[in-house]
Design a protein around this motif. Structure first.
Motif, PDB file in Angstrom:
ATOM      1  N   VAL A 292     -41.032 -10.474  37.803  1.00 52.00           N
ATOM      2  CA  VAL A 292     -41.999  -9.584  36.512  1.00 52.00           C
ATOM      3  C   VAL A 292     -41.539  -8.573  36.917  1.00 52.00           C
ATOM      4  O   VAL A 292     -41.220  -7.392  36.321  1.00 52.00           O
ATOM      5  CB  VAL A 292     -43.238 -10.396  35.278  1.00 52.00           C
ATOM      6  N   VAL A 293     -42.524  -8.416  37.966  1.00 51.70           N
ATOM      7  CA  VAL A 293     -42.830  -7.203  38.635  1.00 51.70           C
ATOM      8  C   VAL A 293     -41.178  -6.634  39.088  1.00 51.70           C
ATOM      9  O   VAL A 293     -41.978  -4.877  38.929  1.00 51.70           O
ATOM     10  CB  VAL A 293     -43.408  -6.873  39.840  1.00 51.70           C
ATOM     11  N   SER A 294     -40.829  -6.980  39.882  1.00 51.37           N
ATOM     12  CA  SER A 294     -39.468  -5.999  39.629  1.00 51.37           C
ATOM     13  C   SER A 294     -38.762  -5.514  38.528  1.00 51.37           C
ATOM     14  O   SER A 294     -38.145  -4.564  38.929  1.00 51.37           O
ATOM     15  CB  SER A 294     -38.541  -7.146  40.130  1.00 51.37           C
ATOM     16  N   ILE A 295     -38.337  -6.535  37.564  1.00 52.18           N
ATOM     17  CA  ILE A 295     -37.907  -5.811  36.476  1.00 52.18           C
ATOM     18  C   ILE A 295     -38.744  -4.515  35.711  1.00 52.18           C
ATOM     19  O   ILE A 295     -38.145  -3.628  35.756  1.00 52.18           O
ATOM     20  CB  ILE A 295     -38.023  -6.783  35.158  1.00 52.18           C
ATOM     21  N   PHE A 296     -39.990  -4.794  36.037  1.00 50.10           N
ATOM     22  CA  PHE A 296     -40.498  -3.236  35.717  1.00 50.10           C
ATOM     23  C   PHE A 296     -40.455  -2.583  35.974  1.00 50.10           C
ATOM     24  O   PHE A 296     -40.584  -1.061  35.306  1.00 50.10           O
ATOM     25  CB  PHE A 296     -42.246  -4.102  34.709  1.00 50.10           C
ATOM     26  N   ALA A 297     -40.160  -3.364  37.238  1.00 48.82           N
ATOM     27  CA  ALA A 297     -40.265  -1.530  38.542  1.00 48.82           C
ATOM     28  C   ALA A 297     -38.804  -0.892  38.108  1.00 48.82           C
ATOM     29  O   ALA A 297     -39.411   0.520  37.860  1.00 48.82           O
ATOM     30  CB  ALA A 297     -40.910  -1.765  40.118  1.00 48.82           C
ATOM     31  N   PHE A 298     -37.732  -1.501  38.048  1.00 47.94           N
ATOM     32  CA  PHE A 298     -36.445  -1.401  37.991  1.00 47.94           C
ATOM     33  C   PHE A 298     -36.589  -0.282  36.797  1.00 47.94           C
ATOM     34  O   PHE A 298     -35.832   1.052  36.630  1.00 47.94           O
ATOM     35  CB  PHE A 298     -35.812  -2.215  37.775  1.00 47.94           C
ATOM     36  N   PHE A 299     -37.168  -0.255  35.194  1.00 52.47           N
ATOM     37  CA  PHE A 299     -37.122  -0.168  34.003  1.00 52.47           C
ATOM     38  C   PHE A 299     -38.106   1.540  34.457  1.00 52.47           C
ATOM     39  O   PHE A 299     -37.723   2.726  34.382  1.00 52.47           O
ATOM     40  CB  PHE A 299     -37.800  -0.805  32.897  1.00 52.47           C
ATOM     41  N   PHE A 300     -38.966   1.642  34.726  1.00 55.64           N
ATOM     42  CA  PHE A 300     -39.705   2.593  34.900  1.00 55.64           C
ATOM     43  C   PHE A 300     -39.653   3.922  35.975  1.00 55.64           C
ATOM     44  O   PHE A 300     -39.281   4.728  36.353  1.00 55.64           O
ATOM     45  CB  PHE A 300     -41.512   2.055  35.755  1.00 55.64           C
ATOM     46  N   ILE A 301     -38.327   3.160  37.077  1.00 54.99           N
ATOM     47  CA  ILE A 301     -37.873   3.736  37.849  1.00 54.99           C
ATOM     48  C   ILE A 301     -36.850   4.464  37.105  1.00 54.99           C
ATOM     49  O   ILE A 301     -36.590   5.612  37.284  1.00 54.99           O
ATOM     50  CB  ILE A 301     -37.422   3.544  39.562  1.00 54.99           C
ATOM     51  N   GLY A 302     -36.360   3.400  36.745  1.00 57.29           N
ATOM     52  CA  GLY A 302     -34.855   4.500  35.659  1.00 57.29           C
ATOM     53  C   GLY A 302     -35.444   5.396  34.940  1.00 57.29           C
ATOM     54  O   GLY A 302     -34.356   6.569  34.231  1.00 57.29           O
ATOM     55  N   ASP A 303     -36.788   4.961  33.975  1.00 55.83           N
ATOM     56  CA  ASP A 303     -36.871   5.717  32.794  1.00 55.83           C
ATOM     57  C   ASP A 303     -37.590   7.156  34.008  1.00 55.83           C
ATOM     58  O   ASP A 303     -37.050   8.543  32.871  1.00 55.83           O
ATOM     59  CB  ASP A 303     -38.468   5.095  32.847  1.00 55.83           C
ATOM     60  N   GLY A 304     -37.942   7.619  34.763  1.00 54.55           N
ATOM     61  CA  GLY A 304     -38.434   8.670  35.623  1.00 54.55           C
ATOM     62  C   GLY A 304     -37.311   9.700  35.992  1.00 54.55           C
ATOM     63  O   GLY A 304     -37.015  10.476  36.368  1.00 54.55           O
ATOM     64  N   LEU A 305     -36.248   8.255  36.291  1.00 54.98           N
ATOM     65  CA  LEU A 305     -34.737   9.226  36.451  1.00 54.98           C
ATOM     66  C   LEU A 305     -33.925   9.634  35.586  1.00 54.98           C
ATOM     67  O   LEU A 305     -33.441  10.700  36.369  1.00 54.98           O
ATOM     68  CB  LEU A 305     -34.057   8.034  37.616  1.00 54.98           C
ATOM     69  N   ARG A 306     -34.040   9.028  34.392  1.00 55.03           N
ATOM     70  CA  ARG A 306     -33.889   9.635  32.962  1.00 55.03           C
ATOM     71  C   ARG A 306     -33.987  10.903  32.694  1.00 55.03           C
ATOM     72  O   ARG A 306     -33.659  12.502  32.409  1.00 55.03           O
ATOM     73  CB  ARG A 306     -33.916   8.792  32.492  1.00 55.03           C
ATOM     74  N   ASP A 307     -35.516  11.110  32.938  1.00 52.42           N
ATOM     75  CA  ASP A 307     -36.144  12.309  32.893  1.00 52.42           C
ATOM     76  C   ASP A 307     -35.731  13.402  33.573  1.00 52.42           C
ATOM     77  O   ASP A 307     -35.926  14.610  33.222  1.00 52.42           O
ATOM     78  CB  ASP A 307     -37.688  12.232  33.156  1.00 52.42           C
ATOM     79  N   ALA A 308     -35.470  13.529  35.378  1.00 53.45           N
ATOM     80  CA  ALA A 308     -35.549  14.056  35.902  1.00 53.45           C
ATOM     81  C   ALA A 308     -34.235  14.691  36.366  1.00 53.45           C
ATOM     82  O   ALA A 308     -34.219  15.112  37.021  1.00 53.45           O
ATOM     83  CB  ALA A 308     -35.600  13.542  37.335  1.00 53.45           C
ATOM     84  N   LEU A 309     -33.244  13.660  35.742  1.00 52.83           N
ATOM     85  CA  LEU A 309     -31.804  14.113  35.652  1.00 52.83           C
ATOM     86  C   LEU A 309     -30.815  14.614  34.366  1.00 52.83           C
ATOM     87  O   LEU A 309     -29.560  15.265  34.534  1.00 52.83           O
ATOM     88  CB  LEU A 309     -30.903  12.765  36.362  1.00 52.83           C
TER      89      LEU A 309
END
Length: 314
Positions: A292-309
């Motif tokens: 569960v922790v890893s899934i949420f981590a991937f989700f938030f990292i992807g959201d941050g990369l989307r905003d950045a890129l």
């Protein structure tokens, strides 16, 4: 009074010179520098990145913290795991034992390695194949686009789980084949997403300017189309990773995925659910927590990369 004297009395001259000096000192920032700056300001993404790095360190260095391996059976707790197999720091069985009397900590370490490799490698294959395929279809257009996308529609009509099981049966049940099989059946959705995004930007002014100057179409795709798709591609890739992990878990449940003595999060969670009635909740809690922790981590990292890129935020 001479003209030189009037020029020396110009009050705007010092300001103009100072402004010119400041402009000369300003250094232009690249796309990646701006993206890195925006990503570092995203607190949720940074916390998730730290958590994911901790999970990776646990996966690849966690076995150094325990003297036990993932295969040795402790016959003293076998058959009485509920009373003797609980987690204990004194005996360095940090997560306790599984139902077969094996050290659960070492099993979770190995399961984390397998699950992360399946998710990341499978998603990487899907992203690479789907991005190239969809970008070519969307940019070239015409009959080429029609033929390529009809093939995608035909492939999507075939149950991907059937294709994956067939590959594993024909070519053997191995982790490498699992990587390839999952990745090659997951690129279809990626190609359709990339094609749609390519169609929306292929008529932009900078694309038309590149075509007018004679830039080859594959160079346009590599230098102009793909960079403008990074936001969408990265977000979808972060969604693919947990999906790959779930797919691997289902395949392992059928007995066609990870084989003993190897294990994965899905296999460990499946074992944990079968032993819940015995009161050994730690067998489910530890692998499920990492999952569960890893899934949420991937989700938030992807959201941050989307905003950045995101090109709209440049």
């Amino acid at each position: 009074m001479t003209n030189s004297g009037l020029g020396s009395l110009n009050p705007n001259q010092p300001k103009t010179a100072a402004m010119a000096e400041r402009m000369a000192e300003v250094k232009g920032r690249s796309l990646w520098a701006d993206a890195r700056r925006r990503f570092l300001r995203n607190r949720a993404a940074m916390v998730s990145l730290v958590v994911l790095i901790a999970v990776l360190l646990f996966a690849f260095f966690g076995h150094y913290l325990t003297p036990w391996d993932n295969e040795t059976i402790d016959w003293n707790v076998l058959g009485n795991v509920r009373e003797k197999g609980a987690p204990s720091f004194a005996t360095r069985h940090y997560f306790g034992f599984d139902d077969s009397g094996r050290d659960l900590y070492s099993r979770v370490v190995q399961g984390t390695q397998i699950s992360l490799m399946v998710g990341v490698v499978g998603a990487a294959i899907a992203v690479l194949v789907g991005t190239v395929y969809g970008a070519i279809a969307g940019f070239v257009g015409g009959r080429v686009d029609s033929v390529m996308m009809r093939f995608v529609d035909l492939a999507m009509s075939i149950p991907y789980m059937f294709v994956l099981i067939l590959l594993l049966v024909v070519f053997g049940r191995s982790v490498t084949m699992l990587f390839v099989g999952i990745g090659l059946t997951a690129w279809l959705d990626m190609s359709r997403i990339v094609r749609g995004q390519t169609l929306s930007i292929k008529n932009k002014e900078f694309i038309e300017a590149a075509e007018a100057t004679g830039v080859p179409w594959f160079t346009i795709i590599r230098r102009h189309i793909v960079p403008n798709l990074l936001g969408v591609v990265v977000v979808y890739a972060t969604l693919l990773v947990p999906n790959m992990i779930l797919t691997e878990s289902f395949i392992s449940f059928l007995g066609l995925g990870v084989q003993e003595p190897l294990t994965s999060w899905g296999a460990l969670i499946s074992e944990g659910t079968r032993t819940m009635s015995y009161g050994t909740l730690w067998q489910l809690f530890f692998p499920l927590s990492f999952f569960v922790v890893s899934i949420f981590a991937f989700f938030f990292i992807g959201d941050g990369l989307r905003d950045a890129l995101d090109p709209k935020d440049r």
